[in-house]
Write an enzyme that holds these catalytic residues in place. Structure first.
Site, PDB file in Angstrom:
ATOM      1  N   LEU A   1       1.468  -2.869  12.422  1.00 38.44           N
ATOM      2  CA  LEU A   1       2.707  -2.249  12.897  1.00 38.44           C
ATOM      3  C   LEU A   1       3.121  -2.767  14.261  1.00 38.44           C
ATOM      4  CD1 LEU A   1       2.104   1.280  11.512  1.00 38.44           C
ATOM      5  CD2 LEU A   1       3.992  -0.231  10.915  1.00 38.44           C
TER       6      LEU A   1
ATOM      7  N   ASP B   1      -4.746   1.673  10.946  1.00 38.24           N
ATOM      8  CA  ASP B   1      -6.154   1.434  11.261  1.00 38.24           C
ATOM      9  C   ASP B   1      -6.211   0.943  12.714  1.00 38.24           C
ATOM     10  OD1 ASP B   1      -8.913   1.074  10.625  1.00 38.24           O
ATOM     11  OD2 ASP B   1      -8.560  -1.014  10.145  1.00 38.24           O
ATOM     12  N   THR B   2      -6.219  -0.363  12.953  1.00 34.60           N
ATOM     13  CA  THR B   2      -6.179  -0.848  14.343  1.00 34.60           C
ATOM     14  C   THR B   2      -4.766  -0.742  14.912  1.00 34.60           C
ATOM     15  OG1 THR B   2      -5.622  -3.113  13.715  1.00 34.60           O
ATOM     16  CG2 THR B   2      -7.964  -2.565  13.839  1.00 34.60           C
ATOM     17  N   GLY B   3      -3.757  -0.710  14.038  1.00 39.51           N
ATOM     18  CA  GLY B   3      -2.369  -0.675  14.481  1.00 39.51           C
ATOM     19  C   GLY B   3      -1.762  -2.063  14.637  1.00 39.51           C
TER      20      GLY B   3
ATOM     21  N   GLY C   1       0.770  -1.245   0.000  1.00 38.27           N
ATOM     22  CA  GLY C   1       0.000   0.000   0.000  1.00 38.27           C
ATOM     23  C   GLY C   1       0.797   1.290   0.000  1.00 38.27           C
TER      24      GLY C   1
ATOM     25  N   GLU D   1       4.164   4.181   6.091  1.00 40.52           N
ATOM     26  CA  GLU D   1       2.979   3.328   5.980  1.00 40.52           C
ATOM     27  C   GLU D   1       1.848   4.112   5.322  1.00 40.52           C
ATOM     28  OE1 GLU D   1       1.658   0.665   5.565  1.00 40.52           O
ATOM     29  OE2 GLU D   1       1.179  -0.380   7.416  1.00 40.52           O
ATOM     30  N   ASP D   2       1.004   3.407   4.591  1.00 40.33           N
ATOM     31  CA  ASP D   2      -0.115   4.108   3.937  1.00 40.33           C
ATOM     32  C   ASP D   2      -1.201   4.484   4.941  1.00 40.33           C
ATOM     33  OD1 ASP D   2      -0.735   1.444   4.365  1.00 40.33           O
ATOM     34  OD2 ASP D   2      -1.657   1.106   2.410  1.00 40.33           O
TER      35      ASP D   2
ATOM     36  N   ASP E   1      -5.890  -0.295  -1.683  1.00 35.94           N
ATOM     37  CA  ASP E   1      -6.725  -1.132  -2.555  1.00 35.94           C
ATOM     38  C   ASP E   1      -8.030  -1.576  -1.919  1.00 35.94           C
ATOM     39  OD1 ASP E   1      -5.445  -2.959  -0.681  1.00 35.94           O
ATOM     40  OD2 ASP E   1      -6.208  -4.553  -1.955  1.00 35.94           O
TER      41      ASP E   1
HETATM   42  P1  5GP Z   1      -4.077  -2.285  10.848  1.00 32.38           P
HETATM   43  O1  5GP Z   1      -3.140  -3.427  11.073  1.00 32.38           O
HETATM   44  O2  5GP Z   1      -3.549  -0.950  11.317  1.00 32.38           O
HETATM   45  O3  5GP Z   1      -5.468  -2.560  11.359  1.00 32.38           O
HETATM   46  O4  5GP Z   1      -4.320  -2.191   9.304  1.00 32.38           O
HETATM   47  C1  5GP Z   1      -3.298  -1.923   8.484  1.00 32.38           C
HETATM   48  C2  5GP Z   1      -3.555  -2.401   7.108  1.00 32.38           C
HETATM   49  O5  5GP Z   1      -4.943  -2.670   6.828  1.00 32.38           O
HETATM   50  C3  5GP Z   1      -3.147  -1.301   6.172  1.00 32.38           C
HETATM   51  O6  5GP Z   1      -1.774  -1.362   5.883  1.00 32.38           O
HETATM   52  C4  5GP Z   1      -4.041  -1.563   4.997  1.00 32.38           C
HETATM   53  O7  5GP Z   1      -3.447  -2.517   4.186  1.00 32.38           O
HETATM   54  C5  5GP Z   1      -5.303  -2.141   5.588  1.00 32.38           C
HETATM   55  N1  5GP Z   1      -6.344  -1.106   5.787  1.00 32.38           N
HETATM   56  C6  5GP Z   1      -6.798  -0.596   6.949  1.00 32.38           C
HETATM   57  N2  5GP Z   1      -7.746   0.330   6.741  1.00 32.38           N
HETATM   58  C7  5GP Z   1      -7.888   0.426   5.405  1.00 32.38           C
HETATM   59  C8  5GP Z   1      -8.715   1.238   4.553  1.00 32.38           C
HETATM   60  O8  5GP Z   1      -9.529   2.088   4.958  1.00 32.38           O
HETATM   61  N3  5GP Z   1      -8.551   1.037   3.214  1.00 32.38           N
HETATM   62  C9  5GP Z   1      -7.681   0.142   2.701  1.00 32.38           C
HETATM   63  N4  5GP Z   1      -7.626   0.055   1.373  1.00 32.38           N
HETATM   64  N5  5GP Z   1      -6.895  -0.635   3.462  1.00 32.38           N
HETATM   65  C10 5GP Z   1      -6.995  -0.488   4.801  1.00 32.38           C
END
Ligand code: 5GP
Length: 180
Positions: A113, A108-110, A49, A104-105, A164
């Protein structure tokens, strides 16, 4: 103003136009320069991403720095039922004593990372910080060092600018939000 887009079975409306993304990246790069110029830091861009964000950040950094693209892969553990994460694209020991900035793009929940950072810490870098283009504060569930943020956004699904939906939509230069 961009029109809504359809990606696979869903409609997305314009959320952040590219011009605004560029302006925020420019500001973010000024902060990175103020903190890291002269330290020869290494940027770690997380695939897939963050590729577009990383390219735009990197071309605005006019001081000595390196970039590496890494990927978190998961495989089923043989003994445990849980998912095991491994880091691809990084040479063993390559980060020792270095200032590291993760690109990082979206956070979200973290969770991603929170799994990635301990793998980096094993390499004993001097410091680890995180620059994310998008951050959903309402979704965060893990304690993370989020130092540089492009945009704080609501907890809704977004695509475009590298992000995506089921593999598609990464190619849009603007960011779109799922239409209700
Ligand atoms: P986390 O581990 O922080 O919950 O999520 C991280 C990953 O979930 C991001 O790197 C991404 O790939 C995906 N993600 C979380 N939220 C979104 C969103 O709103 N749109 C998209 N396309 N991917 C997301």
């Amino acid at each position: 103003m961009s029109a809504p887009v359809k990606v696979k079975d869903k409609y997305f409306k314009i959320f952040i136009e590219n011009q605004k993304i560029e302006a925020h990246i420019h500001e973010l790069c000024e902060k990175l320069k103020a903190r890291y110029e002269g330290t020869e830091p290494v940027f770690l861009a997380i695939l897939n991403g963050a590729f577009m964000f990383a390219a735009d950040v990197f071309k605005h950094l006019e001081f000595d720095c390196e970039i590496t693209f890494v990927k978190l892969a998961s495989y089923e553990g043989v003994e445990s039922s849980g998912e095991v994460r491994q880091l691809l694209g990084l040479e063993e020991g390559g980060l020792k004593g270095r200032e590291v900035i993760i690109l990082e793009d979206i956070v979200d929940t973290g969770k991603t990372l929170s799994e990635f950072i301990p793998l980096l810490q094993k390499q004993e870098p001097k410091s680890i910080s995180l620059a994310t283009l998008l951050y959903k504060p309402d979704a965060l569930q893990y304690d993370l060092p989020i130092d540089f943020v492009g945009f704080e956004i609501p907890n809704k699904f977004v695509i475009g600018y590298g992000l995506d939906y089921d593999g598609f939509g990464r190619n849009y230069k603007d960011i779109y939000q799922l239409a209700e």
